[in-house]
Design a protein around this motif. Structure first.
Motif, PDB file in Angstrom:
ATOM      1  N   LEU A 119       0.701  -1.247   0.066  1.00 29.73           N
ATOM      2  CA  LEU A 119       0.130  -0.149  -0.062  1.00 29.73           C
ATOM      3  C   LEU A 119       0.794   1.155   0.200  1.00 29.73           C
ATOM      4  CD1 LEU A 119      -2.945   0.911   0.120  1.00 29.73           C
ATOM      5  CD2 LEU A 119      -2.540   1.221   2.641  1.00 29.73           C
ATOM      6  N   ARG A 120       1.860   1.376   0.667  1.00 36.55           N
ATOM      7  CA  ARG A 120       2.789   2.394   0.566  1.00 36.55           C
ATOM      8  C   ARG A 120       3.356   2.591  -0.646  1.00 36.55           C
ATOM      9  NH1 ARG A 120       8.087   2.028   1.404  1.00 36.55           N
ATOM     10  NH2 ARG A 120       8.085   0.138   2.669  1.00 36.55           N
ATOM     11  N   ARG A 121       3.790   1.548  -1.575  1.00 30.91           N
ATOM     12  CA  ARG A 121       4.417   1.889  -2.620  1.00 30.91           C
ATOM     13  C   ARG A 121       3.384   2.220  -3.650  1.00 30.91           C
ATOM     14  NH1 ARG A 121       7.963  -2.303  -0.792  1.00 30.91           N
ATOM     15  NH2 ARG A 121       6.393  -3.723  -0.731  1.00 30.91           N
ATOM     16  N   VAL A 122       2.037   1.827  -3.264  1.00 29.69           N
ATOM     17  CA  VAL A 122       1.000   2.953  -4.193  1.00 29.69           C
ATOM     18  C   VAL A 122       0.903   4.265  -3.878  1.00 29.69           C
ATOM     19  CG1 VAL A 122      -1.656   3.009  -4.282  1.00 29.69           C
ATOM     20  CG2 VAL A 122      -0.726   0.804  -4.222  1.00 29.69           C
ATOM     21  N   TYR A 123       0.991   4.714  -2.667  1.00 32.10           N
ATOM     22  CA  TYR A 123       1.046   5.965  -2.324  1.00 32.10           C
ATOM     23  C   TYR A 123       2.291   6.666  -3.114  1.00 32.10           C
ATOM     24  CZ  TYR A 123      -3.168   6.298   0.763  1.00 32.10           C
ATOM     25  OH  TYR A 123      -4.298   6.533   1.272  1.00 32.10           O
ATOM     26  N   GLU A 124       3.440   5.875  -3.023  1.00 29.83           N
ATOM     27  CA  GLU A 124       4.739   6.566  -3.245  1.00 29.83           C
ATOM     28  C   GLU A 124       4.510   6.861  -4.963  1.00 29.83           C
ATOM     29  OE1 GLU A 124       7.968   5.303  -0.170  1.00 29.83           O
ATOM     30  OE2 GLU A 124       7.437   3.915  -1.951  1.00 29.83           O
ATOM     31  N   ALA A 125       3.975   5.782  -5.739  1.00 24.33           N
ATOM     32  CA  ALA A 125       3.847   5.825  -7.087  1.00 24.33           C
ATOM     33  C   ALA A 125       2.964   6.875  -7.559  1.00 24.33           C
ATOM     34  CB  ALA A 125       3.624   4.500  -7.748  1.00 24.33           C
ATOM     35  N   VAL A 126       1.700   6.950  -6.820  1.00 28.76           N
ATOM     36  CA  VAL A 126       0.812   7.927  -7.286  1.00 28.76           C
ATOM     37  C   VAL A 126       0.938   9.322  -7.097  1.00 28.76           C
ATOM     38  CG1 VAL A 126      -1.539   8.717  -6.951  1.00 28.76           C
ATOM     39  CG2 VAL A 126      -0.955   6.265  -7.122  1.00 28.76           C
ATOM     40  N   TRP A 127       1.731   9.453  -5.781  1.00 23.80           N
ATOM     41  CA  TRP A 127       2.280  10.850  -5.676  1.00 23.80           C
ATOM     42  C   TRP A 127       3.567  11.097  -6.207  1.00 23.80           C
ATOM     43  CZ3 TRP A 127       0.605  10.623   0.455  1.00 23.80           C
ATOM     44  CH2 TRP A 127      -0.756  11.079   0.349  1.00 23.80           C
ATOM     45  N   GLY A 128       4.373  10.091  -6.589  1.00 22.67           N
ATOM     46  CA  GLY A 128       5.836  10.585  -6.887  1.00 22.67           C
ATOM     47  C   GLY A 128       6.796  10.805  -5.953  1.00 22.67           C
ATOM     48  N   VAL A 129       6.564  10.468  -4.616  1.00 21.81           N
ATOM     49  CA  VAL A 129       7.397  10.959  -3.642  1.00 21.81           C
ATOM     50  C   VAL A 129       7.743   9.659  -2.807  1.00 21.81           C
ATOM     51  CG1 VAL A 129       6.387  13.045  -3.137  1.00 21.81           C
ATOM     52  CG2 VAL A 129       5.699  11.275  -2.066  1.00 21.81           C
ATOM     53  N   ALA A 130       8.866   9.792  -1.649  1.00 22.98           N
ATOM     54  CA  ALA A 130       9.255   8.683  -0.884  1.00 22.98           C
ATOM     55  C   ALA A 130       8.697   8.989   0.305  1.00 22.98           C
ATOM     56  CB  ALA A 130      10.843   8.688  -0.620  1.00 22.98           C
ATOM     57  N   LEU A 131       8.142   7.946   0.848  1.00 22.20           N
ATOM     58  CA  LEU A 131       7.423   8.134   2.440  1.00 22.20           C
ATOM     59  C   LEU A 131       8.358   7.190   3.564  1.00 22.20           C
ATOM     60  CD1 LEU A 131       3.804   7.656   1.341  1.00 22.20           C
ATOM     61  CD2 LEU A 131       4.835   9.742   1.617  1.00 22.20           C
ATOM     62  N   ASP A 132       8.117   7.764   4.706  1.00 25.30           N
ATOM     63  CA  ASP A 132       8.869   6.953   5.643  1.00 25.30           C
ATOM     64  C   ASP A 132       8.267   5.838   6.028  1.00 25.30           C
ATOM     65  OD1 ASP A 132      10.968   7.871   8.166  1.00 25.30           O
ATOM     66  OD2 ASP A 132       9.291   6.283   8.563  1.00 25.30           O
ATOM     67  N   PRO A 133       8.628   4.624   5.739  1.00 21.65           N
ATOM     68  CA  PRO A 133       7.971   3.243   5.987  1.00 21.65           C
ATOM     69  C   PRO A 133       7.377   3.036   7.529  1.00 21.65           C
ATOM     70  CG  PRO A 133      10.071   2.816   4.968  1.00 21.65           C
ATOM     71  CD  PRO A 133       9.980   4.164   5.472  1.00 21.65           C
ATOM     72  N   ARG A 134       8.128   3.615   8.612  1.00 18.76           N
ATOM     73  CA  ARG A 134       7.708   3.565   9.782  1.00 18.76           C
ATOM     74  C   ARG A 134       6.495   4.410  10.140  1.00 18.76           C
ATOM     75  NH1 ARG A 134      13.631   4.170  10.849  1.00 18.76           N
ATOM     76  NH2 ARG A 134      13.378   6.226  10.231  1.00 18.76           N
ATOM     77  N   ASN A 135       6.501   5.739   9.848  1.00 18.68           N
ATOM     78  CA  ASN A 135       5.503   6.776  10.187  1.00 18.68           C
ATOM     79  C   ASN A 135       4.193   6.322   9.215  1.00 18.68           C
ATOM     80  OD1 ASN A 135       6.945   8.206  11.797  1.00 18.68           O
ATOM     81  ND2 ASN A 135       7.735   9.670  10.303  1.00 18.68           N
TER      82      ASN A 135
END
Lengths: 255, 255
Positions: free
Chosen positions: A192-208
């Motif tokens: 699910l995090r990789r979905v957000y990262e792909a759609v937004w084009g950003v990197a997200l902190d996995p812990r948060n």
DNA sequence: GGAATAGTGTCTTTCAGACAGTATCCA
DNA sequence: TGGATACTGTCTGAAAGACACTATTCC
């Protein structure tokens, strides 16, 4: 004198589809190659005429099934099929050089699929990363050089329609649980995090990210199973919960 | 076979307008009384046919001017005129009993105006509080008994269109500066707060509201003037700033 | 003075973001 | 053992909500 249908001007009404999915960490859109003029040989969004006794949403669902074999998620069968919603309507005179065409664009969010074969013609339909279709946005997004992939813009005003659909998807996954529409029925927090990262084009902190999504009530429901992964601790499997609006929302990081 | 306009089914394309304003602490919508069947005598949203060489937004702006005398805010002349945006398209077969009509609904946010006189007929157009037009929502909102005001629903599917427009307005003033479209060119923080209270149907803390809106960069610009008020300290006058998206947003209080 | 509205400050809670540290797999 | 991914905990700053307090007007 409103509503005097005896003397209405003749319009053609079509539906166009912005079908989005996430493949190999990239947000991709479904495009078809045009076989006839105008814009012959150019890529375009899938779509077609609305039948005279057919609802707009039904026409979009029918075109989706015809082009991809995908089925739309009904109100009851959650976690199967794709999400479909109306996007906007484009009716500029001259958007089609032949006649006055008003197109009701729809947005479809689908999980990753095998490459579709529209009408048996596999060469005329493909998934294309949206940043190869849209010149603006983030010009040097994440990947390396992509020379020679998709220099030409889409036919008609489809580049603008696609941009509107992408922006709609980017904003809707903030405040709704729609990001799960990009996932298979069971998925991990990392997927699910990789979905957000792909759609937004950003990197997200996995812990948060993990803390947020598991702490938002109704977003994710653990299924009990775990995944065997390649190198790494096995992850819990989840399915989409009943919540449609997220509280607190997933805020997209900004400048 | 997409885009073969030589054999298209005949559609009529109209625009319908959800025109909202705030009058006497209540969110109101513009409705017109129908003079001909179907739904003769019933109230409906203003609207009309799109001309064959006319853009959808231009058709909406033209209908707005014809019905209310209101002008739409262009990209340059800020703080004058009304805000107009496309809302959604409604094309259910049978929504008009006479023929197939696809209606592209638009949303207009306007400051308080004198009661319009559409085509010289003052009895056929009025501002109506939206909670007298929509049965659902908050059934016992804030006012006292409203018996005999507007029991009948709007004509066609206009109740649903109005509900969608109201919900769009309620959510858009959270994340954008569009609430200023309900205000005159110069306004006070208290007037802006009453707009939020009327659109959301809630009571807001005046102290926190003041701190929020004056602390959001680009939302409000002081003009230097003050207002003479009836019983109370004079208030600073503001005009809308250049910001279109609010950061941080104005969050609508929930349960 | 009293009522009413405008505006400031202060406290508490919640949450986002940064990041240390532990758990469990594969090679 | 090292690398990789999953998950938990802790700290800090920003902001929302509650509310005391002051300022300025009209009656």
């Amino acid at each position: 004198m409103p509503y005097d249908p005896s003397a209405f001007p003749p319009f053609a009404v079509t539906v166009d589809l912005v079908v989005l999915t996430v493949r190999r960490h990239a947000l991709c859109a479904l495009v078809v190659r045009r076989g006839e003029p105008p814009y012959q040989g150019r890529w375009a969004l899938p779509g077609g005429f609305v039948r005279i006794d057919e609802d707009l949403g039904a026409a979009a669902a029918r075109e989706l099934t015809e082009e991809t074999g995908l089925h739309v998620q009904g109100p009851d069968d959650r976690h199967t099929g794709a999400h479909l919603e109306q996007l906007a309507t484009y009716g500029d005179p001259g958007r089609d050089p032949r006649m006055r065409v008003v197109s009701v664009a729809h947005l479809v969010l689908a999980p990753d699929l095998p490459t579709p074969t529209a009408g048996g013609d596999a060469d005329s339909v493909r998934w294309a990363p949206v940043d190869t279709l849209l010149p603006s946005g983030q010009p040097s997004g994440g990947g390396p050089d992509r020379s020679g992939e998709q220099p030409a813009l889409l036919a008609f005003d489809h580049s603008r329609i696609l941009a509107d659909g992408v922006e709609r998807a980017r904003s809707k996954i903030e405040y709704s649980s729609l990001a799960t529409a990009f996932c298979p029925p069971e998925f991990t927090v990392g997927e699910l995090r990789r979905v957000y990262e792909a759609v937004w084009g950003v990197a997200l902190d996995p812990r948060n990210f993990h803390r947020k999504v598991t702490g938002t009530p109704g977003f994710l429901v653990p299924t009990g199973g775990t995944t065997t992964r390649q190198g790494g601790r096995p992850a819990q499997l989840f399915r989409a919960g009943g919540a449609t609006v997220l509280n607190p929302p997933m805020l997209r990081p900004e400048v």
